[in-house]
Design an enzyme around this catalytic site. Sequence first.
Site, PDB file in Angstrom:
ATOM      1  N   CYS A  91       0.868  -1.180   0.000  1.00 36.18           N
ATOM      2  CA  CYS A  91       0.000   0.000   0.000  1.00 36.18           C
ATOM      3  C   CYS A  91       0.898   1.221   0.000  1.00 36.18           C
ATOM      4  CB  CYS A  91      -0.912  -0.002   1.220  1.00 36.18           C
ATOM      5  SG  CYS A  91      -2.003   1.437   1.326  1.00 36.18           S
ATOM      6  N   GLY A  92       0.817   2.023  -1.068  1.00 36.12           N
ATOM      7  CA  GLY A  92       1.701   3.175  -1.197  1.00 36.12           C
ATOM      8  C   GLY A  92       1.362   4.291  -0.234  1.00 36.12           C
ATOM      9  N   HIS A  93       0.083   4.686  -0.183  1.00 34.33           N
ATOM     10  CA  HIS A  93      -0.279   5.754   0.749  1.00 34.33           C
ATOM     11  C   HIS A  93      -0.043   5.284   2.182  1.00 34.33           C
ATOM     12  CE1 HIS A  93      -4.168   3.996   2.075  1.00 34.33           C
ATOM     13  NE2 HIS A  93      -4.030   4.844   3.073  1.00 34.33           N
ATOM     14  N   ASP A 250     -10.504   5.461  -3.473  1.00 30.08           N
ATOM     15  CA  ASP A 250      -9.297   5.943  -2.816  1.00 30.08           C
ATOM     16  C   ASP A 250      -9.348   7.466  -2.788  1.00 30.08           C
ATOM     17  OD1 ASP A 250      -6.723   6.383  -1.826  1.00 30.08           O
ATOM     18  OD2 ASP A 250      -5.892   4.711  -2.969  1.00 30.08           O
ATOM     19  N   CYS A 254      -3.136   7.237  -4.648  1.00 28.94           N
ATOM     20  CA  CYS A 254      -2.850   5.796  -4.673  1.00 28.94           C
ATOM     21  C   CYS A 254      -1.430   5.511  -5.148  1.00 28.94           C
ATOM     22  CB  CYS A 254      -3.856   5.054  -5.531  1.00 28.94           C
ATOM     23  SG  CYS A 254      -3.741   3.250  -5.360  1.00 28.94           S
ATOM     24  N   THR A 256       0.455   2.595  -5.085  1.00 33.90           N
ATOM     25  CA  THR A 256       0.645   1.406  -5.919  1.00 33.90           C
ATOM     26  C   THR A 256      -0.086   1.560  -7.249  1.00 33.90           C
ATOM     27  OG1 THR A 256      -1.147   0.337  -4.671  1.00 33.90           O
ATOM     28  CG2 THR A 256       1.105  -0.178  -4.019  1.00 33.90           C
TER      29      THR A 256
END
Length: 333
Positions: A91-93, A250, A254, A256
């Site tokens: 999860c990037g965020h 989202d 985001c 990813t």
Amino acid sequence: MRARRVIQAVDSHTEGMPTRVVTGGVGVIPGATMNDRRLYAMEHLDGLRGFLMNEPRGHASMSGALLQPPVRDDADWGVVFIEASGFLPMCGHGTIGVATVLVETGMVEVTEPITEIRLDVPAGLVVARVAVEDGRAVSVTIENVPSFVDRLDARITVEGIGEITYSVAFGGNFYALVDLDEVGLPFDRARQADILAAGLSIMNAINEQAPPQHPLIAGTNHVHHVEFIAPGSDAVRSRHAMAIYPGWFDRSPCGTGTSARMAELHARGELALDTPFVNESFIGTEFTGRLIAETTVGGAPAVIPTITGRAWITGLGQYLLSDTDPFPEGFVF
């Protein structure tokens, strides 16, 4: 006050999207790798995920991270990502939120101007470089796991929509990338219910007819995100609405999903290495991405992305479960 479960957490948001960073009360999840821990948690700890993510302690768009000791010798912390839809490989965020929390709570040694944190996540090793001023995290750049295109300009028949063109790319999770014009809808939050319904229908069609499979990460074999690309988007600046299973958007751009989008643009020959790319969310917040290297995944071409964004701590919490609480795993409304 009596409780049979007490969980400590630091709440944050990354460009509008929450990350509940769980710092205590969980213990070490069994598993020889962080992905093994994710798979174990999927089977045995889904109630814990529901307790933290679902109402009444969370909400339908909640996201979080369980801090763990790392399995890898070259990592500082381990992370298992949770959200309303389940357990994520990456999860990037959430990573930006975790890195911000680790710096601002003093859970890592902080150096200025850059504090580097190496995170062991189910999808692999992610490096977070936190820009620090006066002890405060002002931005985070994450070097993500290798990202790649699974299919480009494929065709699929979607119930209620008809045949559409779509692509699938991996940026830590699998994403279907669809031009919003393909479903005949405007990039307008007033039409979010229609966009979300189209996204869920596309997910169902892909997962039933042609599910993706990561060649190296077990249990990564579905699409739970549809990145609807707004008209006018290109390899310099892109806008999107990110529809997510089981039915939400989202709020962040985001991380990813931005990685997947850059992998797709690179595969088309539109985005070169070391070129900034701005990705804008449905609420107007932004991440800046960049591809820094080419590599391979399972013998197929891939790229190494970086994502830069910001996060802020929003609260400190102890989440309690009483013996008489009728919702020990929360509820979905």
